[in-house]
Enzyme design. Structure first.
Site, PDB file in Angstrom:
ATOM      1  N   GLU A 305       0.874  -1.187   0.145  1.00  0.00           N
ATOM      2  CA  GLU A 305      -0.007   0.034   0.021  1.00  0.00           C
ATOM      3  C   GLU A 305       0.845   1.316   0.006  1.00  0.00           C
ATOM      4  O   GLU A 305       0.312   2.254   0.200  1.00  0.00           O
ATOM      5  CB  GLU A 305      -0.944   0.043   1.131  1.00  0.00           C
ATOM      6  N   GLY A 306       2.160   1.085  -0.206  1.00  0.00           N
ATOM      7  CA  GLY A 306       3.012   2.260   0.013  1.00  0.00           C
ATOM      8  C   GLY A 306       3.261   2.980   1.430  1.00  0.00           C
ATOM      9  O   GLY A 306       3.968   3.819   1.609  1.00  0.00           O
TER      10      GLY A 306
END
Length: 338
Positions: A305-306
């Site tokens: 998800e970063g």
């Protein structure tokens, strides 16, 4: 890399002719750092980050419009039952991002980061890499071009992340193809694979690399055969950032695999990038070492998800703020060393 008149040719030329750092901006940053109210080197790696920002942005270190870009894709290899979660979770998580309910939403809010999420044809998974190429050359090149558009609208720090059930299998296959060793060394639990599921994951990586072995010496061909849409899009975003002088923070195992393809094509391709963190995925530190990088954080995270890149962006923002906001010895009336 030979040219063929096919869609990859433009990317081959682009990768071969990447702009370098702006030397004068780096010189200016080092000069200012020497005058700040601190002993030389006292801020450790924060100083190096400030210099990196200057060199690759071409201006004084600053982060005013940071962006986390998440690319989401689905993978045909999930048909091999290599993950405990169904592919539908990818689309459900994209909706969760949009509704503000994911971990990355909270981190972006805490660090004042922009967030964009890109849905990459989730209803149309890539080819099963154990049986065929993930993408055609045309589709892979088009997806890289789509990723290049992620920076449209402007940013001065790009954080690259992803979402995709099955994509740690893809990352393991890319690393195994690039660096050798054994598939088992590169395959980890991902979203929780264990026992027979983990064994099927290892076998899928072995089978995929063996199937495509004769075509893996070309990094872009490796990307289209073993990668996925989010992998290709992240590679495109990293390239676009380089052309636009935007420093990049790379997230976890999957994002690092996308970056590794570029590094294989041009050893200098990731000079404008930092690795945000080393994840809990077993192969990630080994992959980072192959890139010659040192991660900023080690928190045992493996969410994707970063999230790791976004947390690291807070450190990069602090490095820029210290460099630009601190007083000099002269302006503060503090005696410097003799």
């Amino acid at each position: 890399m030979s040219t063929s008149g096919l869609p990859f040719d433009d990317f081959r030329e682009l990768i071969a002719n990447l702009p370098g750092p702006v030397t004068q901006a780096l010189v200016d940053a080092r000069q200012r750092d020497s005058q700040l109210t601190k002993p030389p080197g006292a801020l450790g790696r924060l100083e190096e980050i400030a210099f990196w920002l200057a060199a690759w942005s071409g201006r004084k270190p600053a982060v005013t419009r940071p962006l986390v870009a998440i690319f989401a894709g689905n993978h045909g290899v999930t048909r091999q039952r290599i993950t405990p979660y169904p592919p539908e979770v990818t689309k459900q998580m994209v909706a969760n991002f949009s509704n503000g309910g994911a971990a990355i939403n909270q981190i972006c809010a805490a660090y004042d980061l922009g967030l964009k999420v890109f849905d990459l044809a989730l209803d149309y998974p890539t080819g099963d890499i154990t049986e065929e190429a993930a993408l055609s050359e045309r589709d892979c090149a088009a997806t890289m071009a789509f990723g290049m558009e992620a920076i449209a609208g402007g940013t001065d720090l790009l954080c690259i992340g992803e979402m995709g059930i099955g994509n740690t299998t893809i990352a393991a296959a890319i690393n195994y193809a690039l660096y050798g060793g054994t598939a088992q060394e590169w395959v980890g639990p991902g979203t929780g694979s264990e026992g027979e599921v983990l064994q099927r994951k290892i076998e899928a990586v072995e089978k995929a690399v063996e199937l495509h072995r004769d075509h893996l010496s070309d990094p872009l061909e490796l990307l289209r055969r073993l990668g996925g849409r989010e992998i290709a899009a992240m590679a495109g975003a990293i390239l676009a950032a380089r052309m636009e002088r935007i420093p990049v923070i790379i997230d976890g195992y999957v994002a690092t695999a996308a970056a590794a393809v570029l590094k294989a094509a041009n050893p200098a391709a990731l000079d404008h990038c930092l690795i945000g963190h080393v994840s809990g995925e077993p192969g990630h530190m080994r992959a980072i070492d192959k890139l010659g990088k040192t991660p900023l954080l080690a928190l045992g995270m493996r969410l994707g998800e970063g999230t790791g890149a976004a947390l690291a962006a807070g450190i990069v923002k602090a490095a820029a703020a210290c460099h630009t906001g601190m007083a000099t010895f002269e302006s503060a009336g503090v005696s410097n060393k003799d």
